[in-house]
Design a protein around this motif. Sequence first.
Motif, PDB file in Angstrom:
ATOM      1  N   ASN A   1       0.889  -1.216  -0.050  1.00  0.00           N
ATOM      2  CA  ASN A   1      -0.220   0.015   0.041  1.00  0.00           C
ATOM      3  C   ASN A   1       0.987   1.187  -0.115  1.00  0.00           C
ATOM      4  O   ASN A   1       0.225   2.261   0.337  1.00  0.00           O
ATOM      5  CB  ASN A   1      -0.896   0.009   1.293  1.00  0.00           C
ATOM      6  N   GLN A   2       2.084   1.087  -0.315  1.00  0.00           N
ATOM      7  CA  GLN A   2       2.840   2.424  -0.082  1.00  0.00           C
ATOM      8  C   GLN A   2       3.487   2.496  -1.749  1.00  0.00           C
ATOM      9  O   GLN A   2       4.658   2.897  -2.070  1.00  0.00           O
ATOM     10  CB  GLN A   2       4.103   2.179   0.436  1.00  0.00           C
ATOM     11  N   LYS A   3       2.637   2.481  -2.880  1.00  0.00           N
ATOM     12  CA  LYS A   3       3.157   2.371  -4.003  1.00  0.00           C
ATOM     13  C   LYS A   3       3.549   3.916  -4.484  1.00  0.00           C
ATOM     14  O   LYS A   3       4.670   3.809  -5.184  1.00  0.00           O
ATOM     15  CB  LYS A   3       1.883   1.890  -5.087  1.00  0.00           C
ATOM     16  N   ARG A   4       3.018   4.792  -4.014  1.00  0.00           N
ATOM     17  CA  ARG A   4       3.773   6.171  -4.266  1.00  0.00           C
ATOM     18  C   ARG A   4       5.035   6.269  -3.620  1.00  0.00           C
ATOM     19  O   ARG A   4       5.989   6.732  -4.446  1.00  0.00           O
ATOM     20  CB  ARG A   4       2.570   7.291  -3.687  1.00  0.00           C
ATOM     21  N   LEU A   5       5.506   5.869  -2.489  1.00  0.00           N
ATOM     22  CA  LEU A   5       6.938   6.105  -2.044  1.00  0.00           C
ATOM     23  C   LEU A   5       7.616   5.031  -2.786  1.00  0.00           C
ATOM     24  O   LEU A   5       8.716   5.283  -2.759  1.00  0.00           O
ATOM     25  CB  LEU A   5       6.717   5.417  -0.486  1.00  0.00           C
ATOM     26  N   GLU A   6       7.239   3.712  -3.074  1.00  0.00           N
ATOM     27  CA  GLU A   6       8.001   3.008  -3.874  1.00  0.00           C
ATOM     28  C   GLU A   6       8.540   3.418  -5.034  1.00  0.00           C
ATOM     29  O   GLU A   6       9.805   3.355  -5.665  1.00  0.00           O
ATOM     30  CB  GLU A   6       7.380   1.607  -4.284  1.00  0.00           C
ATOM     31  N   LYS A   7       7.788   4.340  -5.782  1.00  0.00           N
ATOM     32  CA  LYS A   7       8.055   5.141  -7.169  1.00  0.00           C
ATOM     33  C   LYS A   7       9.041   5.951  -7.064  1.00  0.00           C
ATOM     34  O   LYS A   7       9.868   6.130  -7.589  1.00  0.00           O
ATOM     35  CB  LYS A   7       6.596   5.554  -7.767  1.00  0.00           C
ATOM     36  N   ILE A   8       8.867   6.820  -5.652  1.00  0.00           N
ATOM     37  CA  ILE A   8      10.045   7.963  -5.413  1.00  0.00           C
ATOM     38  C   ILE A   8      11.393   7.272  -4.999  1.00  0.00           C
ATOM     39  O   ILE A   8      12.502   7.533  -5.565  1.00  0.00           O
ATOM     40  CB  ILE A   8       9.289   8.713  -4.078  1.00  0.00           C
TER      41      ILE A   8
ATOM     42  N   ALA B   1      19.729   0.804 -13.614  1.00  0.00           N
ATOM     43  CA  ALA B   1      18.708   1.748 -14.013  1.00  0.00           C
ATOM     44  C   ALA B   1      17.804   1.131 -15.102  1.00  0.00           C
ATOM     45  O   ALA B   1      16.792   1.413 -15.190  1.00  0.00           O
ATOM     46  CB  ALA B   1      19.550   2.907 -14.648  1.00  0.00           C
ATOM     47  N   LEU B   2      18.377   0.507 -16.082  1.00  0.00           N
ATOM     48  CA  LEU B   2      17.598  -0.276 -17.237  1.00  0.00           C
ATOM     49  C   LEU B   2      16.470  -1.294 -16.660  1.00  0.00           C
ATOM     50  O   LEU B   2      15.377  -1.423 -17.096  1.00  0.00           O
ATOM     51  CB  LEU B   2      18.679  -0.992 -18.096  1.00  0.00           C
ATOM     52  N   LYS B   3      16.903  -2.090 -15.453  1.00  0.00           N
ATOM     53  CA  LYS B   3      15.935  -2.925 -14.728  1.00  0.00           C
ATOM     54  C   LYS B   3      14.769  -1.936 -14.137  1.00  0.00           C
ATOM     55  O   LYS B   3      13.530  -2.645 -14.152  1.00  0.00           O
ATOM     56  CB  LYS B   3      16.809  -3.819 -13.802  1.00  0.00           C
ATOM     57  N   LEU B   4      14.870  -0.998 -13.620  1.00  0.00           N
ATOM     58  CA  LEU B   4      14.074  -0.389 -13.304  1.00  0.00           C
ATOM     59  C   LEU B   4      12.974   0.313 -14.145  1.00  0.00           C
ATOM     60  O   LEU B   4      11.702   0.191 -14.133  1.00  0.00           O
ATOM     61  CB  LEU B   4      14.601   1.203 -12.431  1.00  0.00           C
ATOM     62  N   ILE B   5      13.632   0.714 -15.568  1.00  0.00           N
ATOM     63  CA  ILE B   5      12.714   1.068 -16.546  1.00  0.00           C
ATOM     64  C   ILE B   5      11.866  -0.161 -17.159  1.00  0.00           C
ATOM     65  O   ILE B   5      10.645   0.106 -17.466  1.00  0.00           O
ATOM     66  CB  ILE B   5      13.576   1.570 -17.808  1.00  0.00           C
ATOM     67  N   GLN B   6      12.420  -1.246 -17.072  1.00  0.00           N
ATOM     68  CA  GLN B   6      11.865  -2.370 -17.577  1.00  0.00           C
ATOM     69  C   GLN B   6      10.495  -2.677 -16.730  1.00  0.00           C
ATOM     70  O   GLN B   6       9.459  -3.146 -17.088  1.00  0.00           O
ATOM     71  CB  GLN B   6      12.634  -3.668 -17.671  1.00  0.00           C
ATOM     72  N   ARG B   7      10.816  -2.440 -15.305  1.00  0.00           N
ATOM     73  CA  ARG B   7       9.643  -2.684 -14.390  1.00  0.00           C
ATOM     74  C   ARG B   7       8.433  -1.796 -14.375  1.00  0.00           C
ATOM     75  O   ARG B   7       7.420  -2.583 -14.434  1.00  0.00           O
ATOM     76  CB  ARG B   7      10.186  -2.613 -12.689  1.00  0.00           C
TER      77      ARG B   7
ATOM     78  N   GLY C   1       7.510  -0.311 -17.597  1.00  0.00           N
ATOM     79  CA  GLY C   1       7.223  -0.419 -18.855  1.00  0.00           C
ATOM     80  C   GLY C   1       7.838   0.677 -19.747  1.00  0.00           C
ATOM     81  O   GLY C   1       7.993   0.239 -20.850  1.00  0.00           O
ATOM     82  N   SER C   2       8.169   1.824 -19.139  1.00  0.00           N
ATOM     83  CA  SER C   2       8.607   2.723 -19.957  1.00  0.00           C
ATOM     84  C   SER C   2       9.226   3.860 -19.154  1.00  0.00           C
ATOM     85  O   SER C   2       9.123   3.892 -18.008  1.00  0.00           O
ATOM     86  CB  SER C   2       7.487   3.416 -20.888  1.00  0.00           C
ATOM     87  N   VAL C   3      10.163   4.660 -19.902  1.00  0.00           N
ATOM     88  CA  VAL C   3      10.603   5.802 -18.944  1.00  0.00           C
ATOM     89  C   VAL C   3       9.780   6.711 -18.428  1.00  0.00           C
ATOM     90  O   VAL C   3       9.743   7.261 -17.348  1.00  0.00           O
ATOM     91  CB  VAL C   3      11.745   6.252 -20.082  1.00  0.00           C
ATOM     92  N   GLU C   4       8.721   7.018 -19.387  1.00  0.00           N
ATOM     93  CA  GLU C   4       7.784   8.005 -18.901  1.00  0.00           C
ATOM     94  C   GLU C   4       6.913   7.441 -17.624  1.00  0.00           C
ATOM     95  O   GLU C   4       6.434   8.452 -16.901  1.00  0.00           O
ATOM     96  CB  GLU C   4       6.769   8.292 -20.242  1.00  0.00           C
ATOM     97  N   ASN C   5       6.446   6.257 -17.691  1.00  0.00           N
ATOM     98  CA  ASN C   5       5.938   5.779 -16.308  1.00  0.00           C
ATOM     99  C   ASN C   5       6.925   5.860 -15.285  1.00  0.00           C
ATOM    100  O   ASN C   5       6.161   6.015 -14.120  1.00  0.00           O
ATOM    101  CB  ASN C   5       5.370   4.261 -16.676  1.00  0.00           C
ATOM    102  N   LEU C   6       8.017   5.797 -15.444  1.00  0.00           N
ATOM    103  CA  LEU C   6       9.172   5.892 -14.154  1.00  0.00           C
ATOM    104  C   LEU C   6       9.261   7.316 -13.637  1.00  0.00           C
ATOM    105  O   LEU C   6       9.255   7.821 -12.589  1.00  0.00           O
ATOM    106  CB  LEU C   6      10.175   5.139 -14.569  1.00  0.00           C
ATOM    107  N   THR C   7       9.202   8.106 -14.825  1.00  0.00           N
ATOM    108  CA  THR C   7       9.594   9.754 -14.430  1.00  0.00           C
ATOM    109  C   THR C   7       8.593  10.596 -14.118  1.00  0.00           C
ATOM    110  O   THR C   7       8.823  11.780 -13.589  1.00  0.00           O
ATOM    111  CB  THR C   7      10.333  10.223 -15.656  1.00  0.00           C
ATOM    112  N   THR C   8       7.229  10.227 -13.956  1.00  0.00           N
ATOM    113  CA  THR C   8       6.155  10.821 -13.662  1.00  0.00           C
ATOM    114  C   THR C   8       6.044  10.914 -12.148  1.00  0.00           C
ATOM    115  O   THR C   8       5.456   9.733 -11.563  1.00  0.00           O
ATOM    116  CB  THR C   8       4.749  10.302 -14.437  1.00  0.00           C
ATOM    117  N   ILE C   9       6.697  11.662 -11.444  1.00  0.00           N
ATOM    118  CA  ILE C   9       6.630  11.642  -9.981  1.00  0.00           C
ATOM    119  C   ILE C   9       6.188  12.739  -9.229  1.00  0.00           C
ATOM    120  O   ILE C   9       6.073  12.782  -8.031  1.00  0.00           O
ATOM    121  CB  ILE C   9       8.218  11.320  -9.452  1.00  0.00           C
ATOM    122  N   GLY C  10       5.735  13.865  -9.824  1.00  0.00           N
ATOM    123  CA  GLY C  10       5.301  15.197  -9.311  1.00  0.00           C
ATOM    124  C   GLY C  10       6.414  16.169  -8.974  1.00  0.00           C
ATOM    125  O   GLY C  10       7.293  16.054  -9.674  1.00  0.00           O
TER     126      GLY C  10
END
Length: 309
Positions: free
Chosen positions: A148-155, A212-218, A220-229
């Motif tokens: 339930n800490q998805k937001r923190l996980e992404k940061i 870093a590439l493994k994080l992008i793969q997790r 699905g795309s760079v844009e999904n990873l970099t949208t953080i606020g």
Amino acid sequence: MSYWIKNLEYAFASLVDQVKKSVSPISFFDFSDYVIENSDRSQSTKENMRGTLKKLKKYRNELYFRDINFAFLRSFEQRLRDEGLKVNTIGKHLRITRTLVNEAINEGHMQLNDYPFRKFKIKKETKEHIFLTPEEFYRMESLQLSSNQKRLEKILDAFLFCCYTGLRFSDFVSLKTDELITQDGKTWISKYMLKTSLKVNIPVFLLFNGKALKLIQRYGSVENLTTIGCNADVNRKVRQLASMAGIKKKITFHTSRHTCATMLIYKRVPITTVQKILGHTSVRTTQIYSEIIPETMIRDLEDANMQSC
């Protein structure tokens, strides 16, 4: 008597004419708004300039070019100090004000002789380069978060990504898929940095074993990873993550860039290579990181002792 009165009236009229010619009737705020909106500066720079303009408008409801003098700068500086702002933050607002004043002089709205920054010194404090030690870095990497800490996980993943690549926050959030270049099956980041407009080529397939590439793969795309606020909200979350990892340093997202540099130097990567990865124009900037991590000094001294045996 009438002769002297006429002479005084004439002198006064001449003075008024000179003032009209030398001082623009345009509001400094209107001029600054126009300059910012029509500038080719990056969006992050424009936001910083708007922030300074907001501070100026809060201090003065109206502001004209004739109002901007040494005394005004001193009083504006004191106002920012009274708000509890730090020396370098105050300096940033004053430098942006100076930039707008320079633009006004170039456009003929102020006279060069009226330049208020000629004797006004903008104060600056040397910044402490806060970084994670190898042990603290491992703790952040190993941090386990609940479902339930998805937001923190992404940061956390965004922070680690920049630890692995050395990207600034502004360059990270603007990173696009087409800036990932594949050569001979190997992935690089090829990007113009927003702050300096310099191009960096970062071999992400090699840095930190391609984590870093493994994080992008997790994601699905760079844009999904970099949208953080926004940066301020992200910094609060990063400090929360550090606390959860038992790290007492007051870190920010930018700590990831410092950590990348210190970790690479700790791993014996040549200073000139680290310079190219970070996009520093001078190797002297990069050398700062070789001097601040005690583990590197201890390791080098231990190596020297081994060689002397």
